[in-house]
Design a protein around this motif. Structure first.
Motif, PDB file in Angstrom:
ATOM      1  N   THR A 192      -5.318  -6.207   0.062  1.00  0.00           N
ATOM      2  CA  THR A 192      -4.198  -6.814   0.788  1.00  0.00           C
ATOM      3  C   THR A 192      -3.053  -5.833   1.037  1.00  0.00           C
ATOM      4  O   THR A 192      -2.133  -6.161   1.789  1.00  0.00           O
ATOM      5  CB  THR A 192      -3.629  -8.022   0.011  1.00  0.00           C
ATOM      6  OG1 THR A 192      -3.100  -7.569  -1.244  1.00  0.00           O
ATOM      7  CG2 THR A 192      -4.715  -9.067  -0.228  1.00  0.00           C
ATOM      8  N   LEU A 193      -3.093  -4.654   0.412  1.00  0.00           N
ATOM      9  CA  LEU A 193      -2.003  -3.693   0.585  1.00  0.00           C
ATOM     10  C   LEU A 193      -2.029  -3.111   1.993  1.00  0.00           C
ATOM     11  O   LEU A 193      -3.098  -2.882   2.564  1.00  0.00           O
ATOM     12  CB  LEU A 193      -2.121  -2.577  -0.449  1.00  0.00           C
ATOM     13  CG  LEU A 193      -1.900  -2.984  -1.910  1.00  0.00           C
ATOM     14  CD1 LEU A 193      -2.187  -1.819  -2.837  1.00  0.00           C
ATOM     15  CD2 LEU A 193      -0.491  -3.505  -2.124  1.00  0.00           C
ATOM     16  N   PRO A 194      -0.853  -2.821   2.528  1.00  0.00           N
ATOM     17  CA  PRO A 194      -0.814  -2.237   3.876  1.00  0.00           C
ATOM     18  C   PRO A 194      -1.297  -0.785   3.852  1.00  0.00           C
ATOM     19  O   PRO A 194      -1.255  -0.122   2.817  1.00  0.00           O
ATOM     20  CB  PRO A 194       0.670  -2.315   4.249  1.00  0.00           C
ATOM     21  CG  PRO A 194       1.396  -2.372   2.949  1.00  0.00           C
ATOM     22  CD  PRO A 194       0.487  -3.070   1.988  1.00  0.00           C
ATOM     23  N   PHE A 216      -1.339   3.388   1.206  1.00  0.00           N
ATOM     24  CA  PHE A 216      -2.352   4.410   0.975  1.00  0.00           C
ATOM     25  C   PHE A 216      -1.980   5.730   1.626  1.00  0.00           C
ATOM     26  O   PHE A 216      -2.414   6.798   1.164  1.00  0.00           O
ATOM     27  CB  PHE A 216      -3.716   3.921   1.472  1.00  0.00           C
ATOM     28  CG  PHE A 216      -4.225   2.737   0.694  1.00  0.00           C
ATOM     29  CD1 PHE A 216      -4.749   2.906  -0.570  1.00  0.00           C
ATOM     30  CD2 PHE A 216      -4.140   1.461   1.217  1.00  0.00           C
ATOM     31  CE1 PHE A 216      -5.206   1.823  -1.301  1.00  0.00           C
ATOM     32  CE2 PHE A 216      -4.595   0.372   0.487  1.00  0.00           C
ATOM     33  CZ  PHE A 216      -5.128   0.549  -0.776  1.00  0.00           C
ATOM     34  N   ASP A 217      -1.170   5.688   2.674  1.00  0.00           N
ATOM     35  CA  ASP A 217      -0.686   6.920   3.295  1.00  0.00           C
ATOM     36  C   ASP A 217       0.343   7.610   2.407  1.00  0.00           C
ATOM     37  O   ASP A 217       0.419   8.835   2.376  1.00  0.00           O
ATOM     38  CB  ASP A 217      -0.067   6.628   4.660  1.00  0.00           C
ATOM     39  CG  ASP A 217      -1.104   6.259   5.707  1.00  0.00           C
ATOM     40  OD1 ASP A 217      -2.291   6.584   5.501  1.00  0.00           O
ATOM     41  OD2 ASP A 217      -0.724   5.632   6.728  1.00  0.00           O
ATOM     42  N   GLN A 218       1.143   6.816   1.698  1.00  0.00           N
ATOM     43  CA  GLN A 218       2.208   7.366   0.865  1.00  0.00           C
ATOM     44  C   GLN A 218       1.702   7.827  -0.507  1.00  0.00           C
ATOM     45  O   GLN A 218       2.349   8.621  -1.167  1.00  0.00           O
ATOM     46  CB  GLN A 218       3.312   6.324   0.672  1.00  0.00           C
ATOM     47  CG  GLN A 218       4.064   6.011   1.946  1.00  0.00           C
ATOM     48  CD  GLN A 218       5.020   4.846   1.777  1.00  0.00           C
ATOM     49  OE1 GLN A 218       5.003   4.149   0.771  1.00  0.00           O
ATOM     50  NE2 GLN A 218       5.862   4.637   2.777  1.00  0.00           N
ATOM     51  N   ASN A 219       0.559   7.313  -0.942  1.00  0.00           N
ATOM     52  CA  ASN A 219       0.011   7.664  -2.257  1.00  0.00           C
ATOM     53  C   ASN A 219      -1.368   8.282  -2.073  1.00  0.00           C
ATOM     54  O   ASN A 219      -2.152   7.822  -1.247  1.00  0.00           O
ATOM     55  CB  ASN A 219      -0.110   6.414  -3.139  1.00  0.00           C
ATOM     56  CG  ASN A 219       1.234   5.786  -3.409  1.00  0.00           C
ATOM     57  OD1 ASN A 219       2.060   6.354  -4.086  1.00  0.00           O
ATOM     58  ND2 ASN A 219       1.462   4.604  -2.853  1.00  0.00           N
ATOM     59  N   LYS A 220      -1.644   9.295  -2.880  1.00  0.00           N
ATOM     60  CA  LYS A 220      -2.951   9.939  -2.811  1.00  0.00           C
ATOM     61  C   LYS A 220      -4.004   8.978  -3.359  1.00  0.00           C
ATOM     62  O   LYS A 220      -3.796   8.315  -4.375  1.00  0.00           O
ATOM     63  CB  LYS A 220      -2.961  11.213  -3.638  1.00  0.00           C
ATOM     64  CG  LYS A 220      -2.056  12.288  -3.095  1.00  0.00           C
ATOM     65  CD  LYS A 220      -2.106  13.505  -3.989  1.00  0.00           C
ATOM     66  CE  LYS A 220      -1.118  14.553  -3.508  1.00  0.00           C
ATOM     67  NZ  LYS A 220      -1.085  15.695  -4.418  1.00  0.00           N
ATOM     68  N   ALA A 221      -5.148   8.924  -2.696  1.00  0.00           N
ATOM     69  CA  ALA A 221      -6.223   8.013  -3.110  1.00  0.00           C
ATOM     70  C   ALA A 221      -6.714   8.348  -4.520  1.00  0.00           C
ATOM     71  O   ALA A 221      -6.981   7.461  -5.325  1.00  0.00           O
ATOM     72  CB  ALA A 221      -7.381   8.069  -2.116  1.00  0.00           C
TER      73      ALA A 221
END
Length: 176
Positions: free
Chosen positions: A86-88, A92-97
């Motif tokens: 459900t996260l936008p 994921f762009d702001q945090n490394k996978a």
């Protein structure tokens, strides 16, 4: 329900260990002192049965706790996966996978460790302390009360020393 069963089995295990230790005194004082071989064999048999109950209850609560912990972890993983879905995309762009995955894996491992070992150790320790106090009161109330007074005093002293130690460690870290 499973946690309650684990608590009962842990209490049974702790009681069996305490009772097995207690059985040495009557065997030595009453049976060995008289030189009765059959009485000694009976006493050893009863003590072995007590320890067997303790071992079986330990086996039972460890197996039940592992199953309960795995069920809880499965539920947490399922809910966590559903939440991650459900996260936008911005998250994921702001945090490394790799960082997200590492954090999730590490946290789940810690939860598993607490559920599988920490909770068991806590339950067994509580049962052992309560059982030991009962046996101590049975043998000598005055000595047990003296022990408890000194235990409280040592806990207070430990608390004071810990606070001072934390204060000095914080000051040292600030200085560094």
């Amino acid at each position: 329900v499973l946690i309650a069963l684990v608590a009962v089995l842990a209490a049974l295990s702790a009681s069996a260990n305490l009772l097995g230790t207690y059985m040495i005194r009557p065997i030595v004082n009453q049976v060995v002192a008289r030189g009765s071989v059959s009485g000694l064999m009976a006493g050893v048999g009863v003590t072995a049965a007590i320890y067997a109950v303790g071992v079986l209850s330990t086996l039972g609560y460890t197996q039940i706790m592992v199953k309960a912990a795995q069920k809880v972890l499965f539920d947490i993983r399922r809910d966590l996966f559903a939440h991650l879905q459900t996260l936008p995309l911005r998250f994921f762009d702001q945090n490394k996978a790799g960082e997200i995955l590492s954090r999730v894996t590490s946290d789940l491992d810690k939860i598993a460790e607490v559920l599988q070992t920490g909770l068991l150790k806590l339950l067994v320790a509580i049962g052992t302390v309560i059982g030991s106090l009962i046996v101590m009161f049975y043998y000598s109330v005055p000595l047990t009360l003296i022990f408890l007074v000194f235990m409280v005093i040592s806990m207070v002293i430990t608390q004071i020393v810990s606070k001072k130690n934390l204060q000095y460690a914080t000051e040292r870290q600030e200085t560094i």
